[in-house]
Design an enzyme around this catalytic site. Structure first.
Site, mmCIF file in Angstrom:
data_model
loop_
_atom_site.group_PDB
_atom_site.id
_atom_site.type_symbol
_atom_site.label_atom_id
_atom_site.label_comp_id
_atom_site.label_asym_id
_atom_site.label_seq_id
_atom_site.Cartn_x
_atom_site.Cartn_y
_atom_site.Cartn_z
ATOM 1 N N GLU A 1 -5.947 7.292 -3.701
ATOM 2 C CA GLU A 1 -5.685 8.414 -2.783
ATOM 3 C C GLU A 1 -6.758 9.486 -2.944
ATOM 4 O OE1 GLU A 1 -4.055 8.866 0.224
ATOM 5 O OE2 GLU A 1 -2.146 8.464 -0.772
ATOM 6 N N CYS B 1 0.817 -1.225 0.000
ATOM 7 C CA CYS B 1 0.000 0.000 0.000
ATOM 8 C C CYS B 1 0.855 1.283 0.000
ATOM 9 C CB CYS B 1 -0.990 -0.038 1.156
ATOM 10 S SG CYS B 1 -2.404 1.058 0.911
ATOM 11 N N HIS B 2 0.882 2.043 1.095
ATOM 12 C CA HIS B 2 1.777 3.209 1.146
ATOM 13 C C HIS B 2 3.205 2.791 1.503
ATOM 14 C CE1 HIS B 2 -2.044 5.440 1.364
ATOM 15 N NE2 HIS B 2 -1.363 6.477 0.931
#
Length: 228
Positions: free
Chosen positions: A164, A133-134
């Protein structure tokens, strides 16, 4: 002997300029942990050590059994993390490093010199380097000893610009993981056909997952890479 994996969590709990709490994202630790804890020895670290902040929004959002059970029964995993810096020079003791996502890492791990050194040491020691993910945003500026970028020329994925946008946090983050990794990889960023779809990318020893839906798949890809 069971392989050893270093899980890295954020220590950051506030979302940019917004007065909103953040941290690491529940399913992105719960699912890989669920897959790997039976097969590997897991050590958990964060920049500050101690309790790593869990994003409360992820507790609200994650109603699946694995996340709910992990949250209920595994508090010690994130409440007693070790300091990240204590693992510098110890890549030889591990078989893989894994960065858990959430918005927190965007603030205290992406440009963290200790984190970048660990990524370099693990990669150059022939270990599996992974994130979801991030989390993969921590690789965008990770350089190897020869000065080259780790992700240059490698397929990679992460939380996408569209995702996002859909969570309304485009302006809250210092940069967008998709943009940064697209540039650093030389245009090799890939993603699922639809936002929030599962996407796991294995580029040799570099394993990345796009979003929470990809967390189990990343765990499974790490297990496969470690032969367990």
């Amino acid at each position: 002997m069971a392989p050893k994996i270093l899980f890295v969590l954020t220590s950051h709990n506030k979302l940019g300029s917004l007065d909103k709490p953040t941290g690491w994202y529940l399913p992105e630790l719960a699912h890989p942990y669920h897959v790997l804890s039976k097969k590997a020895e897991i050590t958990v670290a964060s920049p500050k050590g101690g309790e790593a902040p869990l994003d409360p929004a992820s507790v609200e959002a994650a109603k699946d059994d694995v996340s709910v059970n992990f949250h209920k029964n595994n508090e010690a995993v994130w409440k007693n993390t070790q300091k990240l810096e204590s693992f510098v020079g110890k890549a030889g003791d591990f078989d893989a490093i894994f960065y858990v996502g959430g918005h927190g890492p965007m603030f205290d791990l992406v440009d963290n010199p200790t984190s970048q050194q660990l990524i370099r040491e693990f990669w150059e020691a022939g270990k599996v380097v992974s994130a979801v993910c991030h989390g993969p945003a921590v690789f965008y500026d990770a350089k190897l000893s020869d000065g080259s970028l780790l992700v240059a020329g490698k397929e990679v994925t992460a939380f996408t610009n569209t995702e996002e946008e859909q969570v309304g946090l485009t302006k809250a983050v210092p940069f967008l993981p998709e943009d940064a990794l697209q540039k650093a990889s030389g245009g090799k960023f890939v993603k699922a056909a639809e936002p929030w779809g599962e996407k796991v990318v294995v580029s040799g020893r570099l394993i990345t997952g796009q979003n929470p839906a990809s967390a189990t798949g990343v765990g499974e890809a790490i297990a496969k890479a470690l032969g367990v």
